[in-house]
Design an enzyme around this catalytic site. Structure first.
Site, mmCIF file in Angstrom:
data_model
loop_
_atom_site.group_PDB
_atom_site.id
_atom_site.type_symbol
_atom_site.label_atom_id
_atom_site.label_comp_id
_atom_site.label_asym_id
_atom_site.label_seq_id
_atom_site.Cartn_x
_atom_site.Cartn_y
_atom_site.Cartn_z
ATOM 1 N N ALA A 152 1.281 -0.459 0.711
ATOM 2 C CA ALA A 152 1.011 0.867 1.290
ATOM 3 C C ALA A 152 -0.489 1.116 1.286
ATOM 4 C CB ALA A 152 1.734 1.956 0.505
ATOM 5 N N ASP A 153 -0.900 2.016 2.148
ATOM 6 C CA ASP A 153 -2.291 2.455 2.164
ATOM 7 C C ASP A 153 -2.322 3.919 2.583
ATOM 8 O OD1 ASP A 153 -5.183 1.538 1.935
ATOM 9 O OD2 ASP A 153 -5.205 2.561 3.873
#
Length: 220
Positions: free
Chosen positions: A98-99
């Site tokens: 994720a970012d």
């Protein structure tokens, strides 16, 4: 790594855990919150993890966060392959990456470089609404990739500089996009949110759970 569903000759196996390619304690806590076991799959010393997050001129916040997430997924796949090389009867578990980025209009507000930078960011957010975008990608055991994007709006109340400076001195802004964490002391400044609280923290649980279920990950 391929995009979309991969064909198979039989039902895919269930997985008792996922590899989490993130050192964020917030993402780790959120996965635990929904009963998902994980093992960390972190960047190795020779990998330049920060380089993956470098912005490109003219890139929109949405394009940026999706590109960085896919780059992280590609790097994590290679890491998993190295980990499992030579391991007999190993079934590779899915990888979750994720970012998160903060956007003020079309401008990306990344992680502050120092206290002055953090204070400047927070002063710009005060009294205004901004967006928090978190992209999630899951690479299943076959290498097929699925992804999701959570977009939320956050409004900071008008806040005096002394209060923002006190927050910066706490050390909490560092390592966080937009120089704040909603789950910490910055909650005193946040007037309203519209969207996913967990997404603003860094891992939108509704979207993440859907990806995990599709990849046959077991929830405890």
């Amino acid at each position: 790594m391929t995009s979309g569903a991969a064909g198979s000759s039989g039902p895919a196996p269930h997985h008792s855990f996922v590899y989490l390619a993130s050192q964020s304690p917030r993402r780790q806590a959120l996965l635990g919150q929904i009963g998902v076991r994980f093992e960390l799959l972190l960047a190795e010393p020779h990998e330049d993890a920060e380089a993956l997050e470098a912005e490109r001129p003219g890139e929109s916040p949405q394009d940026y966060v999706m590109r960085v997430t896919l780059a992280k997924a590609t790097a994590a796949c290679a890491r998993r392959d190295r980990l499992l090389t030579g391991t007999r009867d190993a079934t590779p578990a899915p990888i979750l990456v994720a970012d998160t980025t903060v956007a003020l209009g079309d401008e990306i507000l990344g992680k502050p470089s120092d206290a002055d930078h953090a204070l400047r960011m927070l002063k710009r957010l005060a009294g205004r609404e901004h967006q928090v975008l978190t992209a999630v990608a899951l690479v299943d055991a076959s290498g097929a990739l699925t992804r999701a994007l959570s977009m939320s709006r956050v409004r900071f109340a008008a806040t005096d500089e002394a209060s923002l400076a006190r927050y910066v001195r706490s050390g909490e802004p560092f390592g966080k996009a937009g120089a704040y964490g909603i789950q910490g002391r910055a909650a005193e400044f946040i007037e309203q949110i519209d969207g996913s609280y967990s997404g603003i923290m860094g891992l939108p649980l509704f979207e993440t759970a859907a990806l995990l279920r599709a990849a046959r990950v077991t929830f405890q």
